[in-house]
Scaffold this motif. Structure first.
Motif, mmCIF file in Angstrom:
data_model
loop_
_atom_site.group_PDB
_atom_site.id
_atom_site.type_symbol
_atom_site.label_atom_id
_atom_site.label_comp_id
_atom_site.label_asym_id
_atom_site.label_seq_id
_atom_site.Cartn_x
_atom_site.Cartn_y
_atom_site.Cartn_z
ATOM 1 N N TYR A 180 -93.289 11.944 -57.360
ATOM 2 C CA TYR A 180 -91.912 12.545 -55.934
ATOM 3 C C TYR A 180 -90.776 13.263 -56.480
ATOM 4 N N ASP A 181 -90.462 14.460 -55.970
ATOM 5 C CA ASP A 181 -88.391 15.196 -56.262
ATOM 6 C C ASP A 181 -87.467 14.024 -55.983
ATOM 7 N N ALA A 182 -87.327 13.377 -57.092
ATOM 8 C CA ALA A 182 -86.047 11.959 -56.880
ATOM 9 C C ALA A 182 -85.228 12.994 -55.744
ATOM 10 N N ASN B 256 -81.027 0.599 -67.093
ATOM 11 C CA ASN B 256 -82.004 1.392 -68.249
ATOM 12 C C ASN B 256 -83.446 1.709 -67.594
ATOM 13 N N GLU B 257 -83.752 0.795 -66.974
ATOM 14 C CA GLU B 257 -85.018 1.863 -66.460
ATOM 15 C C GLU B 257 -85.641 2.306 -65.985
ATOM 16 N N THR B 258 -84.620 3.280 -65.004
ATOM 17 C CA THR B 258 -84.847 3.970 -64.740
ATOM 18 C C THR B 258 -84.664 5.536 -65.081
ATOM 19 N N PRO B 259 -85.722 6.546 -65.090
ATOM 20 C CA PRO B 259 -85.593 7.596 -66.140
ATOM 21 C C PRO B 259 -84.317 8.230 -66.090
ATOM 22 N N ASP B 260 -84.100 8.841 -67.332
ATOM 23 C CA ASP B 260 -83.299 9.784 -66.784
ATOM 24 C C ASP B 260 -83.279 10.634 -65.697
ATOM 25 N N HIS B 261 -84.207 10.902 -65.862
ATOM 26 C CA HIS B 261 -84.749 12.592 -65.122
ATOM 27 C C HIS B 261 -84.379 11.615 -63.352
ATOM 28 N N HIS B 262 -84.583 10.762 -63.274
ATOM 29 C CA HIS B 262 -84.303 10.621 -61.934
ATOM 30 C C HIS B 262 -82.923 9.869 -60.991
ATOM 31 N N LEU B 263 -82.308 9.743 -62.476
ATOM 32 C CA LEU B 263 -81.317 9.629 -62.880
ATOM 33 C C LEU B 263 -80.177 10.355 -62.205
ATOM 34 N N LEU B 264 -80.737 12.086 -63.184
ATOM 35 C CA LEU B 264 -79.999 13.172 -62.584
ATOM 36 C C LEU B 264 -79.646 13.920 -61.635
ATOM 37 N N ALA B 265 -81.334 13.862 -61.229
ATOM 38 C CA ALA B 265 -81.833 13.465 -60.398
ATOM 39 C C ALA B 265 -81.029 13.481 -58.531
ATOM 40 N N LEU B 266 -80.655 12.305 -58.805
ATOM 41 C CA LEU B 266 -80.446 11.965 -57.218
ATOM 42 C C LEU B 266 -78.855 11.760 -57.307
ATOM 43 N N SER B 267 -78.381 11.791 -58.497
ATOM 44 C CA SER B 267 -77.120 11.779 -58.856
ATOM 45 C C SER B 267 -76.450 13.707 -58.514
ATOM 46 N N GLY C 215 -92.613 20.766 -65.181
ATOM 47 C CA GLY C 215 -91.883 20.803 -66.443
ATOM 48 C C GLY C 215 -90.891 19.523 -66.090
ATOM 49 N N SER C 216 -90.273 20.060 -65.159
ATOM 50 C CA SER C 216 -89.293 18.869 -64.852
ATOM 51 C C SER C 216 -87.897 19.075 -63.703
ATOM 52 N N GLU C 217 -87.530 18.266 -63.019
ATOM 53 C CA GLU C 217 -87.003 18.514 -62.342
ATOM 54 C C GLU C 217 -85.613 19.340 -61.985
ATOM 55 N N MET C 218 -85.310 20.229 -61.611
ATOM 56 C CA MET C 218 -84.473 21.810 -62.422
ATOM 57 C C MET C 218 -83.569 20.239 -61.675
ATOM 58 N N VAL C 219 -81.834 20.270 -62.003
ATOM 59 C CA VAL C 219 -81.283 19.361 -61.058
ATOM 60 C C VAL C 219 -79.398 20.614 -60.986
ATOM 61 N N VAL C 220 -78.689 19.962 -60.539
ATOM 62 C CA VAL C 220 -77.534 20.683 -60.823
ATOM 63 C C VAL C 220 -76.527 19.596 -61.369
ATOM 64 N N ALA C 221 -74.908 20.104 -61.273
ATOM 65 C CA ALA C 221 -74.296 18.620 -62.161
ATOM 66 C C ALA C 221 -73.989 17.532 -61.074
ATOM 67 N N SER C 222 -73.987 16.108 -61.967
ATOM 68 C CA SER C 222 -73.960 15.070 -61.157
ATOM 69 C C SER C 222 -72.278 14.783 -60.429
ATOM 70 N N LYS D 251 -68.552 8.465 -64.428
ATOM 71 C CA LYS D 251 -68.553 10.058 -63.807
ATOM 72 C C LYS D 251 -69.646 11.254 -64.220
ATOM 73 N N SER D 252 -70.468 11.108 -65.387
ATOM 74 C CA SER D 252 -71.255 11.046 -65.755
ATOM 75 C C SER D 252 -72.588 10.217 -66.512
ATOM 76 N N LEU D 253 -73.693 11.061 -66.320
ATOM 77 C CA LEU D 253 -75.096 9.610 -66.866
ATOM 78 C C LEU D 253 -74.799 9.961 -68.430
ATOM 79 N N ASP D 254 -73.987 10.682 -69.227
ATOM 80 C CA ASP D 254 -73.984 10.498 -70.863
ATOM 81 C C ASP D 254 -72.851 9.323 -70.955
ATOM 82 N N ALA D 255 -71.592 9.372 -70.612
ATOM 83 C CA ALA D 255 -70.726 8.478 -70.550
ATOM 84 C C ALA D 255 -71.511 6.773 -69.898
ATOM 85 N N PHE D 256 -72.145 6.961 -68.645
ATOM 86 C CA PHE D 256 -73.006 5.700 -68.269
ATOM 87 C C PHE D 256 -73.660 5.522 -69.089
#
Length: 252
Positions: free
Chosen positions: A24-26, A55-66, A170-177, A191-196
């Motif tokens: 499912y596309d987050a 830590n258990e949530t895939p990064d691509h879901h975090l990025l897509a939802l964010s 491939g992967s979910e196409m996401v824009v900036a968080s 404020k960013s996934l990297d910092a998180f």
């Protein structure tokens, strides 16, 4: 009624109870929730906070939802609903009724004690409550609600090709968080996934997580010792009470 329908709606989402389905596309989570509410006539701005051990949530879901403005709260399971309760108490200060709330959780749909304080806080409020759960409860939900959904049906959409993400793409196409990443254990906002992710991997966070885990694991033992001490206290009280009564009877 019209004022309530245009008021703010905040969503508390337990991601462990109601995860994003495989494939499912987050990015469709927010629009699906908003559409379901609009079908009931509620068109106010929607904010969403997703609670989980992130830590258990895939990064691509975090990025897509964010990218759709969903906020995240990193929390451990045994303190999740305590954190939700605290967040709700803080939120309602600035968001009185006619604002509304939506809970996505199997816990709240049952009588489990972990969510009892949260349910009590919600019931004492004057908010319209909406509820979604992954499995229809066998018993009546503790929370009195205005509408309920099964999680899968809430996420269901009519335009399948547009809304479903396929692995072959491939992967979910996401824009900036645009969502906020919050660690509820350390009271740290990013404020960013990297910092998180850096925060979650830091020594300070790891130490705090270990401390809370140890505290949780020792809680059953402390509770058992408390019950034993309470029993002995009562037993001692009645023992000395019987001695006192016996001594008084001897004097008579």
């Amino acid at each position: 009624m019209l004022r309530r329908q245009r008021a703010k709606i905040h969503v508390w989402w337990d991601m462990k109870d109601c995860p994003i389905p495989e494939g499912y596309d987050a990015r469709r989570v927010r629009p699906s929730i908003e559409r379901a509410l609009k079908e009931l006539g509620y068109t106010g701005p929607v904010s969403i906070t997703a609670y989980a051990n992130q830590n258990e949530t895939p990064d691509h879901h975090l990025l897509a939802l964010s990218s759709t403005g969903v906020d995240f709260a990193h929390i451990l399971p045994w303190v999740e609903y305590g954190s939700m309760t605290s967040d709700f108490e803080a939120w309602k200060v600035d968001n009185p009724a006619p604002a509304s709330i939506m809970i996505i959780s199997d816990e709240v749909a049952s009588s489990k004690s972990r969510s009892s304080l949260f349910c009590a806080a919600l019931q004492e409020s004057n908010y319209k409550c909406f509820l979604a759960y992954s499995v229809r409860p066998f018993e009546m939900p503790v929370l009195v609600t205005s509408a309920e959904w099964l999680w899968d049906s809430l996420l269901a959409v009519s335009e399948t090709k547009r809304h479903i993400f396929h692995k072959c793409s491939g992967s979910e196409m996401v824009v900036a968080s645009t969502g906020m990443f919050s660690c509820k254990l350390c009271y740290s906002d990013c404020k960013s996934l990297d910092a998180f992710k850096k925060h979650l991997a830091s020594k300070e966070h790891t130490k705090e997580e270990h401390r809370m885990t140890s505290h949780s694991q020792s809680a059953p033992r402390r509770h058992m010792l408390y019950k034993i001490s309470k029993y002995h206290a009562k037993a001692s009280f009645f023992f000395f009470l019987m001695i006192y009564i016996d001594s008084q009877q001897r004097k008579m």
